[in-house]
Design a protein around this motif. Sequence first.
Motif, PDB file in Angstrom:
ATOM      1  N   TYR A   1      38.100 -62.337 -31.699  1.00 26.90           N
ATOM      2  CA  TYR A   1      39.302 -62.648 -32.693  1.00 26.90           C
ATOM      3  C   TYR A   1      39.747 -64.142 -32.346  1.00 26.90           C
ATOM      4  O   TYR A   1      39.523 -64.584 -31.048  1.00 26.90           O
TER       5      TYR A   1
ATOM      6  N   LEU B   1      45.581 -58.479 -32.216  1.00 23.97           N
ATOM      7  CA  LEU B   1      44.892 -58.455 -33.380  1.00 23.97           C
ATOM      8  C   LEU B   1      44.367 -57.087 -33.810  1.00 23.97           C
ATOM      9  O   LEU B   1      44.304 -56.506 -34.818  1.00 23.97           O
TER      10      LEU B   1
ATOM     11  N   CYS C   1      45.432 -56.913 -40.805  1.00 23.43           N
ATOM     12  CA  CYS C   1      45.013 -58.235 -40.042  1.00 23.43           C
ATOM     13  C   CYS C   1      44.697 -59.212 -41.122  1.00 23.43           C
ATOM     14  O   CYS C   1      44.707 -60.327 -41.159  1.00 23.43           O
TER      15      CYS C   1
ATOM     16  N   ASN D   1      46.718 -63.376 -30.713  1.00 22.74           N
ATOM     17  CA  ASN D   1      45.396 -63.511 -29.919  1.00 22.74           C
ATOM     18  C   ASN D   1      44.769 -62.145 -30.057  1.00 22.74           C
ATOM     19  O   ASN D   1      45.129 -61.109 -30.697  1.00 22.74           O
ATOM     20  N   ALA D   2      43.929 -62.133 -29.314  1.00 21.75           N
ATOM     21  CA  ALA D   2      42.826 -60.796 -29.240  1.00 21.75           C
ATOM     22  C   ALA D   2      43.624 -59.780 -28.595  1.00 21.75           C
ATOM     23  O   ALA D   2      43.322 -58.509 -28.954  1.00 21.75           O
TER      24      ALA D   2
ATOM     25  N   ARG E   1      45.555 -63.242 -41.240  1.00 22.07           N
ATOM     26  CA  ARG E   1      44.770 -64.332 -41.663  1.00 22.07           C
ATOM     27  C   ARG E   1      44.975 -65.299 -42.649  1.00 22.07           C
ATOM     28  O   ARG E   1      44.653 -66.344 -42.531  1.00 22.07           O
TER      29      ARG E   1
ATOM     30  N   GLN F   1      44.135 -55.042 -24.804  1.00 22.87           N
ATOM     31  CA  GLN F   1      44.437 -54.868 -26.181  1.00 22.87           C
ATOM     32  C   GLN F   1      44.853 -53.742 -26.430  1.00 22.87           C
ATOM     33  O   GLN F   1      44.121 -52.732 -26.926  1.00 22.87           O
TER      34      GLN F   1
ATOM     35  N   GLU G   1      37.132 -66.987 -30.108  1.00 25.73           N
ATOM     36  CA  GLU G   1      36.625 -66.046 -30.842  1.00 25.73           C
ATOM     37  C   GLU G   1      35.521 -65.367 -30.585  1.00 25.73           C
ATOM     38  O   GLU G   1      35.248 -64.146 -30.694  1.00 25.73           O
TER      39      GLU G   1
ATOM     40  N   TYR H   1      35.604 -52.643 -30.551  1.00 28.39           N
ATOM     41  CA  TYR H   1      36.107 -54.273 -30.313  1.00 28.39           C
ATOM     42  C   TYR H   1      34.749 -54.736 -30.850  1.00 28.39           C
ATOM     43  O   TYR H   1      33.878 -54.413 -30.935  1.00 28.39           O
ATOM     44  N   LYS H   2      35.075 -56.225 -30.915  1.00 32.55           N
ATOM     45  CA  LYS H   2      33.940 -56.956 -31.790  1.00 32.55           C
ATOM     46  C   LYS H   2      33.666 -58.130 -31.006  1.00 32.55           C
ATOM     47  O   LYS H   2      32.557 -58.739 -31.289  1.00 32.55           O
TER      48      LYS H   2
ATOM     49  N   GLN I   1      44.513 -54.603 -37.018  1.00 34.23           N
ATOM     50  CA  GLN I   1      43.415 -54.214 -37.593  1.00 34.23           C
ATOM     51  C   GLN I   1      43.914 -52.541 -38.018  1.00 34.23           C
ATOM     52  O   GLN I   1      43.597 -51.890 -38.976  1.00 34.23           O
TER      53      GLN I   1
END
Length: 491
Positions: A100, A54, A63, A50-51, A67, A430, A95, A441-442, A58
């Motif tokens: 993620y 991941l 990563c 999970n986030a 995937r 994380q 996500e 972070y995304k 990265q």
Amino acid sequence: MEDPNLKVLIIGAGIGGLALAVLLEKAGIAYEVYERASKVRPLGSAVQLNANILPFFQQLGICDDIRKFGKPVEYTRVVGQNLQSLGQIDATEVEQRMGYPSIIVARPELYDLLLSQVPVSKIHMSKKITSVEQDLSSTMQPGTAVKITCSDGTVAHGDLIVGADGAYSVVRQHIYDDLLKKNKLPASDAKELSFSHVCLVGTTKELDPERYPILKQPDARHSILMGPPKMRYSVWCFTVPQNRICWFVTLQMQKASSKSKEEKLVNNSEWGPEAAEAMCQQVKDYKTPYGGELGDLIENTDKTLISKVMLEEKQFKTWYDGRAVLLGDACHKMLPSGGQGAINAMHDAIILANMIYDIRENTTPEIADAFKKYRDARFAQAEYHINTSKQLGKILMGVSFWDRIIRKIALNYVPKFLIRMAMDKQGVYQPQAGFLPLFPYKGFIAPLSQEPCKRYVEKQQRQAEQTNQAQRKATEAAIVEPKVAAATVGL
Ligand SMILES: Cc1cc2nc3c(=O)[nH]c(=O)nc-3n(C[C@H](O)[C@H](O)[C@H](O)COP(=O)(O)OP(=O)(O)OC[C@H]3O[C@@H](n4cnc5c(N)ncnc54)[C@H](O)[C@@H]3O)c2cc1C
């Protein structure tokens, strides 16, 4: 003073031990890994990523591989004996919120990916550690404070030792024996691990999608079948790329047991293929959540790669002593229902590597201080995951009357915002390696903030100063040069 030149001995090349090896390799810290198995066997079923892990992948630049060999989870569907829906957990928003998806990968592939990041020369196979010794005096020579001995007589020395050797850790036994003699071991740590579930796990070979049309679905189809209450089992299935199914079956025992009790019964210390074979016979007629019988999946799985494991649960209080420290299942063992065992082992590795990176002097108090900071940072997180895995165990594996009531409520009547809150709480933690550039972070929800390692910041500052100095010198030279040129022309 700046670089203490530590040498780390890692015992166990499981997911936790390998993650630490990858990190120390990146950090430029000397290490060796000792593993009792003679070769790496691709054992296990699925691992959910999970986030909360991941971003670390990265950072490592792996990563995209994850995937490639994983499939996203959208729902966890729970069905009854006749495949009737008992409810589901919705993960479709993960996500968007965390940046993620939740990805299911076959454990063997995650393992191989980590293994591929560690130079072969650093991993010593067929090295079963039988004893651990520590010299904590201030007069010892660097590189000699810890000593391990293997069953084949091999001896190795280092500055600190990490027990990543699983639930029945020899390193833990060594630490605890010492503390027991000094009357310093908490009573709960002296108690044997117990378990109330056993589990059979495997991943099939490539299957025919015409026979298993579910394989054509783009998501991992995370599905669980609850057996009839009297039979006390649940069957878990996940699809992964290359038309394979990761499966496992859990059996809840009437009474909690322990490894030593079971060994007396079956005279089998390692829970090897014989035990797995017997359990295959026992469960082959059970139904799977995809329809059909488990025997069919078992038939399509390499027999030597099916393993029987005990599902112990325990949070040990003592994680280190002197120059020896524990990580992963060696210090916290949780049910697989939360999908957090492997992730927590990797979280331990990240935080421990960060603390080791910041050790400035090769002294026992400095090292013990780093271990204390590691345990302080990780203990509550591991405890949280043991507890949530236990609760999810009731919902997704429980067989009692109350478990069935809890399951019905949890899968059908819990408001979405509460599920979101629980998923966010997990996702915001994380941890990343503090000696590598942090990956931004995304998602929509910001993760918990993380400080980089102190030595890393100093190194960056030094590098920046050097670059500035070089630039200043270059600018000065550029100013002086025209003057010299002008003077030359004037002459
Ligand atoms: C066979 C098996 C299958 C599993 N399948 C799944 C799964 O499908 N899904 C899932 O989520 N989790 C699974 N798990 C659990 C999961 O891998 C662990 O909970 C998690 O990865 C923690 O890993 P660890 O590195 O702390 O311990 P472990 O994975 O147990 O690794 C410990 C390592 O130490 C080695 N070791 C032990 N004693 C010694 C010694 N004396 N000397 C040297 N080496 C030693 C062991 O051989 C092993 O390689 C499985 C575990 C096992 C053992």
